[in-house]
Scaffold this active site. Structure first.
Site, PDB file in Angstrom:
ATOM      1  N   SER A 230     115.174 -13.180  48.096  1.00 13.48           N
ATOM      2  CA  SER A 230     115.777 -14.740  48.285  1.00 13.48           C
ATOM      3  C   SER A 230     117.297 -14.635  48.862  1.00 13.48           C
ATOM      4  CB  SER A 230     115.974 -15.155  46.899  1.00 13.48           C
ATOM      5  OG  SER A 230     116.906 -16.218  46.760  1.00 13.48           O
TER       6      SER A 230
ATOM      7  N   TYR B 245     118.808 -14.038  38.276  1.00 13.29           N
ATOM      8  CA  TYR B 245     117.825 -14.228  39.301  1.00 13.29           C
ATOM      9  C   TYR B 245     118.287 -13.547  40.735  1.00 13.29           C
ATOM     10  CZ  TYR B 245     114.689 -16.359  42.601  1.00 13.29           C
ATOM     11  OH  TYR B 245     113.732 -16.721  43.819  1.00 13.29           O
TER      12      TYR B 245
ATOM     13  N   LYS C 295     116.993 -10.197  42.570  1.00 16.94           N
ATOM     14  CA  LYS C 295     116.420 -10.295  44.154  1.00 16.94           C
ATOM     15  C   LYS C 295     117.432  -9.351  44.966  1.00 16.94           C
ATOM     16  CE  LYS C 295     113.171 -13.103  43.912  1.00 16.94           C
ATOM     17  NZ  LYS C 295     111.708 -12.704  43.984  1.00 16.94           N
TER      18      LYS C 295
HETATM   19  N1  LIG Z   1     110.754 -21.599  45.982  1.00 19.40           N
HETATM   20  C1  LIG Z   1     111.886 -21.023  46.310  1.00 19.40           C
HETATM   21  O1  LIG Z   1     112.842 -21.835  46.704  1.00 19.40           O
HETATM   22  C2  LIG Z   1     111.824 -19.635  46.650  1.00 19.40           C
HETATM   23  C3  LIG Z   1     113.235 -19.171  47.189  1.00 19.40           C
HETATM   24  C4  LIG Z   1     113.482 -17.866  47.426  1.00 19.40           C
HETATM   25  C5  LIG Z   1     112.525 -16.969  46.671  1.00 19.40           C
HETATM   26  N2  LIG Z   1     111.393 -17.448  46.140  1.00 19.40           N
HETATM   27  C6  LIG Z   1     110.440 -16.437  45.518  1.00 19.40           C
HETATM   28  O2  LIG Z   1     109.062 -16.720  46.026  1.00 19.40           O
HETATM   29  C7  LIG Z   1     108.191 -16.098  45.177  1.00 19.40           C
HETATM   30  C8  LIG Z   1     107.165 -17.102  45.050  1.00 19.40           C
HETATM   31  O3  LIG Z   1     107.714 -18.226  44.119  1.00 19.40           O
HETATM   32  P1  LIG Z   1     107.047 -19.751  44.443  1.00 19.40           P
HETATM   33  O4  LIG Z   1     108.522 -20.401  44.968  1.00 19.40           O
HETATM   34  O5  LIG Z   1     105.896 -19.767  45.256  1.00 19.40           O
HETATM   35  O6  LIG Z   1     107.173 -20.189  42.925  1.00 19.40           O
HETATM   36  P2  LIG Z   1     105.755 -20.924  42.264  1.00 19.40           P
HETATM   37  O7  LIG Z   1     105.086 -21.959  42.807  1.00 19.40           O
HETATM   38  O8  LIG Z   1     106.324 -21.263  40.809  1.00 19.40           O
HETATM   39  O9  LIG Z   1     105.047 -19.682  41.973  1.00 19.40           O
HETATM   40  C9  LIG Z   1     105.216 -18.517  41.173  1.00 19.40           C
HETATM   41  C10 LIG Z   1     103.918 -17.462  41.183  1.00 19.40           C
HETATM   42  O10 LIG Z   1     104.399 -16.264  40.466  1.00 19.40           O
HETATM   43  C11 LIG Z   1     103.297 -15.998  39.600  1.00 19.40           C
HETATM   44  N3  LIG Z   1     104.044 -15.455  38.365  1.00 19.40           N
HETATM   45  C12 LIG Z   1     105.183 -15.583  37.742  1.00 19.40           C
HETATM   46  N4  LIG Z   1     105.291 -14.852  36.563  1.00 19.40           N
HETATM   47  C13 LIG Z   1     104.298 -14.016  36.460  1.00 19.40           C
HETATM   48  C14 LIG Z   1     103.607 -12.968  35.741  1.00 19.40           C
HETATM   49  N5  LIG Z   1     104.682 -12.674  34.604  1.00 19.40           N
HETATM   50  N6  LIG Z   1     102.654 -12.435  35.928  1.00 19.40           N
HETATM   51  C15 LIG Z   1     101.874 -12.846  36.807  1.00 19.40           C
HETATM   52  N7  LIG Z   1     102.276 -13.727  37.885  1.00 19.40           N
HETATM   53  C16 LIG Z   1     103.480 -14.383  37.594  1.00 19.40           C
HETATM   54  C17 LIG Z   1     102.920 -17.424  39.131  1.00 19.40           C
HETATM   55  O11 LIG Z   1     101.654 -17.321  38.432  1.00 19.40           O
HETATM   56  P3  LIG Z   1     101.398 -18.055  37.092  1.00 19.40           P
HETATM   57  O12 LIG Z   1     102.385 -19.025  36.502  1.00 19.40           O
HETATM   58  O13 LIG Z   1     100.189 -18.805  37.177  1.00 19.40           O
HETATM   59  O14 LIG Z   1     100.939 -16.859  36.153  1.00 19.40           O
HETATM   60  C18 LIG Z   1     102.780 -18.182  40.178  1.00 19.40           C
HETATM   61  O15 LIG Z   1     101.652 -17.832  41.135  1.00 19.40           O
HETATM   62  C19 LIG Z   1     108.996 -15.730  43.872  1.00 19.40           C
HETATM   63  O16 LIG Z   1     109.153 -14.473  43.947  1.00 19.40           O
HETATM   64  C20 LIG Z   1     110.457 -16.311  44.172  1.00 19.40           C
HETATM   65  O17 LIG Z   1     111.488 -15.738  43.425  1.00 19.40           O
HETATM   66  C21 LIG Z   1     111.165 -18.672  46.037  1.00 19.40           C
END
Ligand SMILES: NC(=O)c1ccc[n+]([C@@H]2O[C@H](COP(=O)([O-])OP(=O)(O)OC[C@H]3O[C@@H](n4cnc5c(N)ncnc54)[C@H](OP(=O)(O)O)[C@@H]3O)[C@@H](O)[C@H]2O)c1
Length: 252
Positions: free
Chosen positions: A143, A156, A160
């Site tokens: 991130s 967070y 990261k």
């Molecule tokens: N969206 C943003 O703006 C953004 C920006 C920078 C980085 N990121 C990173 O991108 C990655 C994906 O996030 P996203 O934005 O796509 O969010 P999301 O739609 O909320 O997806 C998060 C995923 O992580 C899984 N997860 C969370 N905790 C878990 C656990 N303890 N065990 C197993 N699975 C777990 C969730 O699965 P379940 O809940 O189904 O278990 C879900 O599939 C993350 O690392 C996030 O930090 C996102």
């Protein structure tokens, strides 16, 4: 010219039940992967995602924090598709917000466990179960918060920043057998980030030089590139995928 070619490779994506992980899993198959293992906590949700992806996808459910779950997912990739070439450490969480002096320490543990410790656990499982003997590539989803401190998401952001350095450290330790890279995403339209953009999406978009929020496919495209042989001389980098945010000029 099309996207990256991943013909015949086998991928494993954590947190593929929705958002960026689901986009990466779909992208792997579109790029020609022989198979993909998708993971998430709820069995019925990941099973539905795998079903939608088709016969080259298999679901393994569990908590990403659990080393036994990681070993099972790698073993499933090898047993089902004959390999585990590509690992995407995507699962992430953000249960805490607020200043570090006040944030609940149990929420800090959960955040650092999922976002930082688990990617190491999964890299070790992939290394032991396939990559040490056969090579491979790992990409983590980091991130912009891990590049620059900010006011609201300290726990967070620290997780990261740690993930970015874990990437560089693993790249150093696993070369030349395995390449290890990360992307540093800015605000992407997923459930995780909803609170960041829900009230003022246009304002958040305008803060990015490219003038819009990210979509899961924007991040997936960069992940797939770093996994592919097109990036065969790239390891240990953290690639911003952020609409230009991290390179934007500050006030004069
Ligand atoms: N969206 C943003 O703006 C953004 C920006 C920078 C980085 N990121 C990173 O991108 C990655 C994906 O996030 P996203 O934005 O796509 O969010 P999301 O739609 O909320 O997806 C998060 C995923 O992580 C899984 N997860 C969370 N905790 C878990 C656990 N303890 N065990 C197993 N699975 C777990 C969730 O699965 P379940 O809940 O189904 O278990 C879900 O599939 C993350 O690392 C996030 O930090 C996102």
């Amino acid at each position: 010219m099309g996207g990256p070619d991943l013909t015949g490779r086998v991928g494993l994506v954590t947190g593929a039940s929705r958002g960026i992980g689901a986009a990466v899993a779909r992208g792997l198959l579109d790029a020609g992967a022989a198979g993909v293992v998708v993971t998430g906590r709820r069995p019925e949700t990941v099973a539905a995602v795998a079903e939608e992806l088709g016969p080259r996808a298999v679901a393994v459910s569990g908590n990403v924090r659990d080393p036994e779950h990681a070993r099972e997912a790698v073993a499933t990739a090898v047993a089902t598709f004959g390999a585990c070439d590509l690992l995407v450490n995507n699962a992430g969480t953000n249960p805490s917000a607020g200043p570090l002096m006040e944030v609940d320490l149990e929420a800090v543990d959960a955040t650092w466990d999922v976002n930082l410790r688990a990617p190491l656990v999964w890299a070790r499982a992939a290394w032991d179960g396939w990559m040490r003997a056969n090579g491979g590539a790992i990409v983590a989803v980091g991130s912009v918060g891990g590049l620059t401190p900010g006011p609201a998401l300290g726990a967070y952001n620290v997780s990261k920043a740690g993930l970015h350095h874990l990437t560089r450290q693993l790249a150093h330790e696993l070369a030349p057998t395995v390449r290890v890279n990360a992307v540093a995403a800015s605000v992407v339209r997923t459930r995780l980030a909803e609170a960041l953009f829900a009230t003022d999406p246009d304002g958040v978009a305008a803060a990015h030089p490219l003038g819009r929020l990210g979509e899961p496919d924007d991040v997936a495209a960069a992940v797939l590139f770093l996994l592919s042989d097109a990036a065969s001389w790239i390891t240990g980098v953290v690639l911003p995928v952020d609409g230009g945010l991290s390179g934007a000029a500050g006030p004069l």
